[in-house]
Write a protein that holds these residues in place. Structure first.
Motif, PDB file in Angstrom:
ATOM      1  N   ARG A 138       0.878  -3.735  -9.922  1.00 50.47           N
ATOM      2  CA  ARG A 138      -0.170  -2.792 -10.086  1.00 50.47           C
ATOM      3  C   ARG A 138      -0.976  -2.816  -8.738  1.00 50.47           C
ATOM      4  O   ARG A 138      -1.438  -3.758  -8.058  1.00 50.47           O
ATOM      5  N   LEU A 139      -1.193  -1.643  -8.429  1.00 48.18           N
ATOM      6  CA  LEU A 139      -1.996  -1.345  -7.092  1.00 48.18           C
ATOM      7  C   LEU A 139      -3.531  -0.947  -7.427  1.00 48.18           C
ATOM      8  O   LEU A 139      -3.788  -0.423  -8.508  1.00 48.18           O
ATOM      9  N   PRO A 140      -4.564  -1.318  -6.710  1.00 45.63           N
ATOM     10  CA  PRO A 140      -5.632  -1.232  -6.979  1.00 45.63           C
ATOM     11  C   PRO A 140      -5.876   0.422  -6.733  1.00 45.63           C
ATOM     12  O   PRO A 140      -5.518   0.774  -5.960  1.00 45.63           O
ATOM     13  N   PRO A 141      -6.544   0.896  -7.867  1.00 51.82           N
ATOM     14  CA  PRO A 141      -6.811   2.167  -7.716  1.00 51.82           C
ATOM     15  C   PRO A 141      -7.548   2.593  -6.569  1.00 51.82           C
ATOM     16  O   PRO A 141      -7.684   3.858  -6.081  1.00 51.82           O
ATOM     17  N   SER A 142      -8.405   1.879  -5.889  1.00 48.69           N
ATOM     18  CA  SER A 142      -9.356   2.149  -4.997  1.00 48.69           C
ATOM     19  C   SER A 142      -8.630   2.239  -3.599  1.00 48.69           C
ATOM     20  O   SER A 142      -9.007   2.653  -2.501  1.00 48.69           O
ATOM     21  N   LEU A 143      -7.338   1.730  -3.669  1.00 46.50           N
ATOM     22  CA  LEU A 143      -6.819   1.746  -2.500  1.00 46.50           C
ATOM     23  C   LEU A 143      -5.757   3.006  -2.055  1.00 46.50           C
ATOM     24  O   LEU A 143      -5.012   3.197  -2.723  1.00 46.50           O
ATOM     25  N   ALA A 144      -6.370   3.340  -0.963  1.00 50.25           N
ATOM     26  CA  ALA A 144      -5.879   4.872  -0.605  1.00 50.25           C
ATOM     27  C   ALA A 144      -4.359   4.281   0.430  1.00 50.25           C
ATOM     28  O   ALA A 144      -4.553   3.275   1.013  1.00 50.25           O
ATOM     29  N   ASP A 168      -8.926  -1.102   2.006  1.00 49.24           N
ATOM     30  CA  ASP A 168      -9.419   0.260   1.635  1.00 49.24           C
ATOM     31  C   ASP A 168      -8.213   1.164   1.802  1.00 49.24           C
ATOM     32  O   ASP A 168      -7.982   1.978   1.093  1.00 49.24           O
ATOM     33  N   TRP A 169      -7.318   0.791   2.846  1.00 53.48           N
ATOM     34  CA  TRP A 169      -5.968   1.678   2.950  1.00 53.48           C
ATOM     35  C   TRP A 169      -4.910   0.832   3.293  1.00 53.48           C
ATOM     36  O   TRP A 169      -4.790  -0.341   3.812  1.00 53.48           O
ATOM     37  N   LEU A 170      -3.719   1.355   2.792  1.00 54.96           N
ATOM     38  CA  LEU A 170      -2.657   0.793   2.994  1.00 54.96           C
ATOM     39  C   LEU A 170      -1.472   1.794   3.748  1.00 54.96           C
ATOM     40  O   LEU A 170      -1.594   2.881   3.329  1.00 54.96           O
ATOM     41  N   LEU A 171      -1.198   1.362   4.959  1.00 58.75           N
ATOM     42  CA  LEU A 171      -0.347   2.335   5.991  1.00 58.75           C
ATOM     43  C   LEU A 171       1.153   1.915   5.954  1.00 58.75           C
ATOM     44  O   LEU A 171       1.048   0.663   6.317  1.00 58.75           O
ATOM     45  N   LEU A 172       1.919   2.787   5.446  1.00 55.64           N
ATOM     46  CA  LEU A 172       3.580   2.331   5.526  1.00 55.64           C
ATOM     47  C   LEU A 172       4.019   3.378   6.330  1.00 55.64           C
ATOM     48  O   LEU A 172       4.130   4.694   6.189  1.00 55.64           O
ATOM     49  N   THR A 173       4.863   2.861   7.392  1.00 58.96           N
ATOM     50  CA  THR A 173       5.609   3.707   8.375  1.00 58.96           C
ATOM     51  C   THR A 173       7.140   3.843   7.983  1.00 58.96           C
ATOM     52  O   THR A 173       7.817   4.402   8.858  1.00 58.96           O
ATOM     53  N   SER A 174       7.432   3.210   7.111  1.00 56.92           N
ATOM     54  CA  SER A 174       8.878   3.337   6.641  1.00 56.92           C
ATOM     55  C   SER A 174       9.358   2.994   5.409  1.00 56.92           C
ATOM     56  O   SER A 174       8.422   2.061   4.734  1.00 56.92           O
TER      57      SER A 174
END
Length: 176
Positions: free
Chosen positions: A105-111, A51-57
């Motif tokens: 392509r990233l899933p449109p549902s992925l925040a 549901d979420w992709l979190l990136l710190t850098s």
């Protein structure tokens, strides 16, 4: 003294020298590929499961983009995911790879949530999408504070990080 990794120091060193500074480069960080890239490549192939992709850098963004490219699949949108399920029932093969030179392509549902503007720019450049959340405080704790109220029970979060990354964000997410 510029302590950034060599591949990240060029622009800053050039700007400082252009302004008359005597610059010494002393890289304190070296970025290396993980010994086993499979876990990140596998996660990259299954972005529709998150549901979420979190990136710190920006380095994490580049690592994810490289994993997507190395896997040859890119990320799938929802329609492609449904096509895979249908194809698996019939035994048909699908070519779902990214085209050479194109962003995945990233899933449109992925925040997507990131720690700051530099990481947001990297997401746009490498992954072809603006993040949904750019933390005001440019650190893991700032991202945690802003993403936690948005998470819902059962949400799956992908947090690709270096092996020696500070555990603040992953610990906060695990405790939530």
């Amino acid at each position: 003294v510029v302590t950034r990794a060599r591949h990240q120091a060029d622009e800053l060193v050039r700007e400082l020298r252009d302004r008359g500074a005597d610059v010494a480069e002393l890289p304190l960080l070296e970025l290396v590929q993980p010994e086993n890239p499979a876990p990140l490549q596998e996660a990259a192939q299954r972005l529709t499961a998150y549901d979420w992709l979190l990136l710190t850098s920006a380095n994490a963004v580049r690592a994810l983009a490289a994993a997507l490219a190395a896997s040859g699949s890119g990320a799938l949108d929802e329609r492609a995911a449904l096509d895979i399920e249908s194809a698996s029932d019939t035994g048909a093969a699908l070519d779902i790879g990214t085209e050479p030179g194109r962003r995945p392509r990233l899933p449109p549902s992925l925040a997507i949530g990131v720690v700051g503007e530099a990481t947001a720019r990297a997401v746009a450049a490498e992954l072809g999408r603006d993040p949904d959340l750019v933390a005001v405080r440019r650190e893991a704790e700032g991202l945690a504070e802003e993403v936690l109220p948005r998470l819902q029970a059962g949400n799956r979060v992908l947090l690709p990080q270096a092996a020696d990354a500070r555990p603040a964000l992953s610990r906060t997410l695990a405790e939530a």
